[in-house]
Design a protein around this motif. Sequence first.
Motif, short mmCIF file in Angstrom:
data_model
loop_
_atom_site.label_atom_id
_atom_site.label_comp_id
_atom_site.label_asym_id
_atom_site.label_seq_id
_atom_site.Cartn_x
_atom_site.Cartn_y
_atom_site.Cartn_z
N MET A 181 1.28 -1.13 0.01
CA MET A 181 0.03 -0.02 -0.34
C MET A 181 1.17 1.18 -0.04
N SER A 182 1.50 1.04 0.30
CA SER A 182 3.12 2.78 1.12
C SER A 182 3.73 2.66 -0.73
N VAL A 183 3.95 1.41 -1.79
CA VAL A 183 4.22 1.66 -2.85
C VAL A 183 2.99 2.43 -3.36
N TRP A 184 2.33 1.79 -3.46
CA TRP A 184 0.93 2.34 -4.30
C TRP A 184 0.34 3.93 -4.40
N HIS A 185 0.83 4.36 -2.40
CA HIS A 185 0.10 5.66 -2.82
C HIS A 185 1.84 6.19 -3.02
N TYR A 186 2.70 5.72 -2.84
CA TYR A 186 4.47 6.32 -3.50
C TYR A 186 4.05 6.65 -5.33
N GLY A 187 3.90 5.46 -5.56
CA GLY A 187 3.27 5.91 -7.11
C GLY A 187 2.30 6.90 -7.41
N GLU A 188 1.37 6.51 -6.98
CA GLU A 188 -0.12 7.30 -7.28
C GLU A 188 0.13 9.16 -6.95
N SER A 189 1.15 9.21 -6.00
CA SER A 189 1.06 10.62 -5.71
C SER A 189 1.96 11.36 -6.60
N LYS A 190 3.06 10.41 -6.87
CA LYS A 190 4.04 11.10 -8.33
C LYS A 190 3.67 11.12 -9.79
N LYS A 191 2.39 10.30 -9.41
CA LYS A 191 0.92 10.38 -10.94
C LYS A 191 1.01 11.77 -11.18
N GLN A 192 0.65 12.34 -9.89
CA GLN A 192 -1.72 12.68 -9.64
C GLN A 192 -0.26 14.42 -9.94
N ALA A 193 1.25 14.18 -9.03
CA ALA A 193 2.21 15.20 -9.33
C ALA A 193 2.88 15.58 -10.72
N PHE A 194 2.50 14.23 -11.28
CA PHE A 194 2.70 14.79 -12.50
C PHE A 194 1.86 15.38 -13.25
N GLU A 195 0.43 15.13 -13.40
CA GLU A 195 -0.75 15.98 -14.18
C GLU A 195 -0.71 16.66 -13.81
N LEU A 196 -0.32 17.18 -12.22
CA LEU A 196 -0.59 18.73 -11.70
C LEU A 196 0.91 19.51 -12.75
N GLU A 197 2.10 18.89 -12.67
CA GLU A 197 2.79 19.71 -13.63
C GLU A 197 2.93 20.12 -14.61
N ASN A 198 2.52 19.16 -15.39
CA ASN A 198 2.01 19.20 -17.34
C ASN A 198 0.94 19.62 -17.38
N LYS A 199 -0.23 20.00 -16.81
CA LYS A 199 -1.24 20.20 -17.37
C LYS A 199 -1.17 21.74 -18.16
N VAL A 200 -2.12 22.01 -19.20
CA VAL A 200 -2.16 22.36 -19.80
C VAL A 200 -3.23 23.90 -20.20
N SER A 201 -3.14 25.27 -20.38
CA SER A 201 -3.75 26.17 -19.64
C SER A 201 -5.20 25.94 -20.77
N HIS A 216 -4.45 5.66 -20.39
CA HIS A 216 -4.36 4.51 -20.05
C HIS A 216 -2.34 4.79 -20.11
N THR A 217 -2.25 5.21 -19.01
CA THR A 217 -0.64 5.41 -18.80
C THR A 217 0.32 4.15 -18.39
N CYS A 218 1.40 5.09 -18.56
CA CYS A 218 2.60 3.77 -17.79
C CYS A 218 3.18 5.05 -17.23
N VAL A 219 3.36 4.41 -16.13
CA VAL A 219 4.68 5.38 -15.27
C VAL A 219 5.93 4.90 -15.04
N ILE A 220 7.07 5.19 -15.28
CA ILE A 220 8.04 5.36 -14.91
C ILE A 220 8.93 6.65 -14.27
N ALA A 221 9.92 5.79 -14.59
CA ALA A 221 11.30 6.75 -13.49
C ALA A 221 11.88 7.49 -14.19
N ARG A 222 12.26 8.33 -13.88
CA ARG A 222 13.29 9.33 -14.94
C ARG A 222 14.70 8.47 -15.40
N LEU A 225 17.00 2.64 -6.37
CA LEU A 225 16.06 2.40 -5.76
C LEU A 225 14.60 2.81 -6.09
N LYS A 226 14.66 4.03 -6.44
CA LYS A 226 13.50 4.58 -7.37
C LYS A 226 12.96 3.95 -8.56
#
Length: 233
Positions: free
Chosen positions: A1-21, A182-188, A194-195
């Motif tokens: 559950m910790s990994v799921w929460h961490y991955g979802e928070s990164k996914k949502q942060a990416f969406e907020l940072e890359n949203k378009v006006s 239908h997103t594919c979330v991968i680390a930079r 570890l990440k």
Amino acid sequence: MSVWHYGESKKQAFELENKVSLDSLLSLGIARVPGICLVCSHVTSGVPPMFAHFVTNFPAFHQILIFVTVQFLMIPKVPVIDRFHVSRIGPPDVPLFRCIVRYGYKDIRDSFEFETQLIEKITVFLKCELNCKEILILEQSVLGAKAQRRKELRLQYLQEASEDVNELMEAKEAGVTFMMGHTCVIAREASCILKKLVINYVYGFLRRNSRCPATSFGIPHSALIEVGMVYRV
């Protein structure tokens, strides 16, 4: 559950940072097609990156766009009257709406019921807009506006509201489509080992084996558009 929460928070942060006006989207002069499109994402302001990715490759979108964000609350049930929160975004002549939908953990989610209730809520919202405009006319009358001018304004607002509701009903008859990422979330590449292990393998495994939102809402395949996109977090 910790990994799921961490991955979802990164996914949502990416969406907020890359949203378009919204202004940049409307400035493209994209063609419109009949129907209603419900664009589902976690973004509560601006345009989600997956929709911008879609219109970049297919420069067209539906006659009426509704950006939908579903939130799950820590209560058993949310009353239907409090479930949908609708607002208009963009200029008045463009039918763009945002809707925040709230569910409790015991609420039953059904795509047909969801679609019907949402369109009814937007119809009520359009009628409330008309009432606000009529109040504005009354205020103008108090300030001494001429009766003929007030009558002209009222007829204009009634016609606009009627046109908006008719356009909504016509678009509904043309068909309602759900759009989801239908997103594919991968680390930079620069991320630590570890990440990369957590995001690429553990979180990726959990996402591949979790039930997708379209399934939980019972959305038929014929009414679903899934937009593939890679999120580098």
